[in-house]
Design an enzyme around this catalytic site. Structure first.
Site, PDB file in Angstrom:
ATOM      1  N   TYR A  65      44.627  26.930  85.483  1.00 24.01           N
ATOM      2  CA  TYR A  65      43.294  27.148  85.196  1.00 24.01           C
ATOM      3  C   TYR A  65      43.369  28.301  84.307  1.00 24.01           C
ATOM      4  O   TYR A  65      44.064  29.106  84.314  1.00 24.01           O
ATOM      5  CB  TYR A  65      42.513  27.606  86.428  1.00 24.01           C
ATOM      6  CG  TYR A  65      41.031  28.235  85.979  1.00 24.01           C
ATOM      7  CD1 TYR A  65      39.989  27.411  85.504  1.00 24.01           C
ATOM      8  CD2 TYR A  65      40.652  29.668  86.029  1.00 24.01           C
ATOM      9  CE1 TYR A  65      38.763  27.927  85.121  1.00 24.01           C
ATOM     10  CE2 TYR A  65      39.469  30.049  85.762  1.00 24.01           C
ATOM     11  CZ  TYR A  65      38.502  29.371  85.578  1.00 24.01           C
ATOM     12  OH  TYR A  65      37.242  29.674  85.032  1.00 24.01           O
ATOM     13  N   ASP A  76      49.967  32.427  80.369  1.00 23.08           N
ATOM     14  CA  ASP A  76      48.945  32.874  80.774  1.00 23.08           C
ATOM     15  C   ASP A  76      49.283  33.815  81.720  1.00 23.08           C
ATOM     16  O   ASP A  76      49.636  33.306  83.170  1.00 23.08           O
ATOM     17  CB  ASP A  76      48.090  31.732  81.016  1.00 23.08           C
ATOM     18  CG  ASP A  76      46.503  32.304  81.550  1.00 23.08           C
ATOM     19  OD1 ASP A  76      46.524  33.432  81.735  1.00 23.08           O
ATOM     20  OD2 ASP A  76      45.686  31.459  81.653  1.00 23.08           O
ATOM     21  N   LYS A  78      42.548  41.021  84.139  1.00 24.95           N
ATOM     22  CA  LYS A  78      42.449  41.169  85.596  1.00 24.95           C
ATOM     23  C   LYS A  78      43.075  42.753  85.994  1.00 24.95           C
ATOM     24  O   LYS A  78      42.092  43.743  85.372  1.00 24.95           O
ATOM     25  CB  LYS A  78      43.076  40.454  86.386  1.00 24.95           C
ATOM     26  CG  LYS A  78      42.236  38.844  86.467  1.00 24.95           C
ATOM     27  CD  LYS A  78      42.821  37.989  87.508  1.00 24.95           C
ATOM     28  CE  LYS A  78      42.293  36.528  87.231  1.00 24.95           C
ATOM     29  NZ  LYS A  78      41.132  36.386  87.976  1.00 24.95           N
TER      30      LYS A  78
HETATM   31  N1  PLP Z   1      43.658  32.721  83.038  1.00 30.71           N
HETATM   32  C1  PLP Z   1      44.194  32.553  84.383  1.00 30.71           C
HETATM   33  C2  PLP Z   1      45.581  32.318  84.833  1.00 30.71           C
HETATM   34  C3  PLP Z   1      43.191  32.932  85.225  1.00 30.71           C
HETATM   35  O1  PLP Z   1      43.390  33.041  86.747  1.00 30.71           O
HETATM   36  C4  PLP Z   1      41.872  33.262  84.963  1.00 30.71           C
HETATM   37  C5  PLP Z   1      40.734  33.720  85.929  1.00 30.71           C
HETATM   38  O2  PLP Z   1      40.770  33.580  87.112  1.00 30.71           O
HETATM   39  C6  PLP Z   1      41.566  33.143  83.551  1.00 30.71           C
HETATM   40  C7  PLP Z   1      42.476  32.974  82.739  1.00 30.71           C
HETATM   41  C8  PLP Z   1      40.037  33.439  83.031  1.00 30.71           C
HETATM   42  O3  PLP Z   1      39.815  34.748  83.069  1.00 30.71           O
HETATM   43  P1  PLP Z   1      38.146  34.969  83.197  1.00 30.71           P
HETATM   44  O4  PLP Z   1      37.813  34.885  84.560  1.00 30.71           O
HETATM   45  O5  PLP Z   1      38.376  36.646  83.099  1.00 30.71           O
HETATM   46  O6  PLP Z   1      37.631  34.704  82.260  1.00 30.71           O
END
Ligand code: PLP
Length: 447
Positions: free
Chosen positions: A160, A255, A283
């Protein structure tokens, strides 16, 4: 009740399953907010019951609207590595707010936060600050397409990367929970250029490049998967992605929104140093306020406006209050922090394994650094198909037994658990007390 399980004065631990004030607040919320929540997983649909409305967070504990206190193993889905309301983070936020909430001009704090990130992750020479992980991955992909002048992207099933249209194909997190591999509102055209392959499968990536190599702008991967439960990359998987993408002139986007500055001072890069072209962060570097970033080598980042032609912007990007929270959280995150996070994760993981084993529940306790989760499966889970094949029906009664005993777990079997450094022996005692009944509940669950 043993001393380790006592509530703080004036508070109750979450010992009953009804939550009248949360239920009332949820009803009110549902009238004006779709599903009553601003992010789907919070609605408890995967586990049923009333989502707890929290009113306070202190250290390792959350208190809900009914006055019940919980050990928090969600940590706001990752950011709160120092626990809730850390005094230095709160003081930094208060000081920044007193100086003004937003200027729409450059500020010194943004540079400080960018310097902190650049210092920690060697391949990152420049970062652009944004407001969410979604914006970070969306912008990284735009930049990858701009740099390569190619259109296709490759992602992994179960990974995700936020709710970016092009990345909502076989995504993990809430999308898995709700069984919406393709959400309405995202058109076929928007995902047509997204190729989805199984996680941990280098041969599938190689096959993709054999067929579409000249069209692929980038491969995006979670540095370690945390959104289908915790699944670390096989040894050499991330390095293999680097090699394949390099050979074909595509970029590798790592990511680290979830792993960044949580699993080590340099995130997953600190554990598995693969030189990706672009990294995304969020985060932990936000300290709990809306802030995220993407970054890479200066040569690549210089293609962004205003230096280059790839447009990217944000009214509140680099917001001074968010930057103060993030910067202070990173400053506090030293070697001792990571040693404590690792130790806390191992302690809790061992307790969970012991309780489930005692109750005769077949399971895999899987770690990705200090992120972890439980799969009710006989064999280690390496990919999304494996995660989906696990006996997830056991999670719901397990979750509720923990909640009733005052331990707040992620309300979905497909999420990682997150520890913080504020946890004490008392915190661990509460978890230990809660586990036997939860393990029994998991044991007696039926599909
Ligand atoms: N990338 C990863 C690996 C994530 O775990 C998340 C959210 O949990 C995101 C991107 C998206 O971040 P946001 O919820 O701040 O948009």
């Amino acid at each position: 009740m043993p001393p380790s399980c006592r509530a703080k004065p004036g508070r109750q631990t979450g010992g009953v399953s009804d939550a009248p004030r949360s239920a009332e607040l949820f009803d009110r919320a549902r009238a004006v907010i779709p599903g009553g929540v601003n992010s789907p997983v919070r609605a408890f649909r995967a586990v049923g019951g009333t989502p707890r409305f929290m009113v306070n967070g202190q250290g390792p504990y959350l208190t809900d609207a009914d006055g019940r206190e919980y050990v928090d193993l969600v940590s706001s889905w990752g950011p709160m590595i120092h626990g809730h309301a850390h005094p230095e983070v709160v003081a930094a936020v208060q000081a920044a707010a007193a100086d003004g909430l937003s200027f729409g001009t450059p500020t010194r704090g943004e540079t400080t936060l960018a310097e902190q990130i650049v210092e920690r992750v060697a391949p990152v020479e420049q970062v652009r600050l944004v407001n969410s992980g979604t914006e970070a991955t969306m912008s990284a992909i735009r930049l990858a397409r701009g740099v390569t002048q190619r259109h296709r992207i490759v992602k992994f099933a179960g990974c995700y990367h936020g709710h970016v249209d092009a990345l909502l194909a076989a995504a993990g997190s809430g999308v898995v929970t709700f069984g919406l591999p393709d959400t309405p509102g995202v058109t076929g055209a928007q995902t047509a250029e997204t190729i989805v392959v199984p996680y941990n499968d280098l041969a599938a990536v190689e096959a993709c490049f054999t067929e579409f190599g000249d069209d692929i702008a980038c491969v995006i991967t979670e540095a370690a998967a945390g959104n289908m439960g915790a699944i670390a990359p096989d040894e050499g998987f991330n390095a293999g992605l680097r090699e394949i993408t390099y050979r074909h002139g595509a970029l590798l986007v790592m990511d680290e929104v979830m792993t960044g500055f949580r699993v080590s001072a340099a995130g997953w890069y600190g554990l598995d140093p693969v030189d990706a072209d672009l990294f995304t962060f969020g985060k932990v570097m936000s300290g709990g306020l809306p802030a995220a970033a993407f970054g890479g080598r200066a040569e690549t980042m210089s293609l962004l406006a205003p230096e280059g032609p790839v447009y990217q912007a944000g009214t509140l990007s680099g917001n001074p209050v968010a930057v103060a929270a993030g910067s202070t959280s990173l400053r506090l995150a030293d070697a001792a922090t990571y040693a404590t996070l690792d130790a806390n994760a191992r302690t809790i993981g061992a307790m969970v394994t012991a309780a489930l084993t005692n109750a005769g529940v077949t399971h895999q306790l899987q770690y990705a650094g200090n992120m972890f989760s439980v799969f009710f499966a006989a064999d280690p889970v390496r990919d999304f198909a494996g995660a989906q094949a696990a006996e997830t029906f056991r999670y719901k009664p397990f979750f509720h037994a923990m909640l009733d005993a005052g331990v707040y777990l992620p309300p979905s079997a497909f999420e990682s658990w997150f520890v913080n450094t504020a946890m004490t022996d008392e915190t661990m005692g509460r978890i230990e007390q809660a586990l036997p009944a939860a393990a029994q509940a998991a044991a007696s669950a039926t599909a």
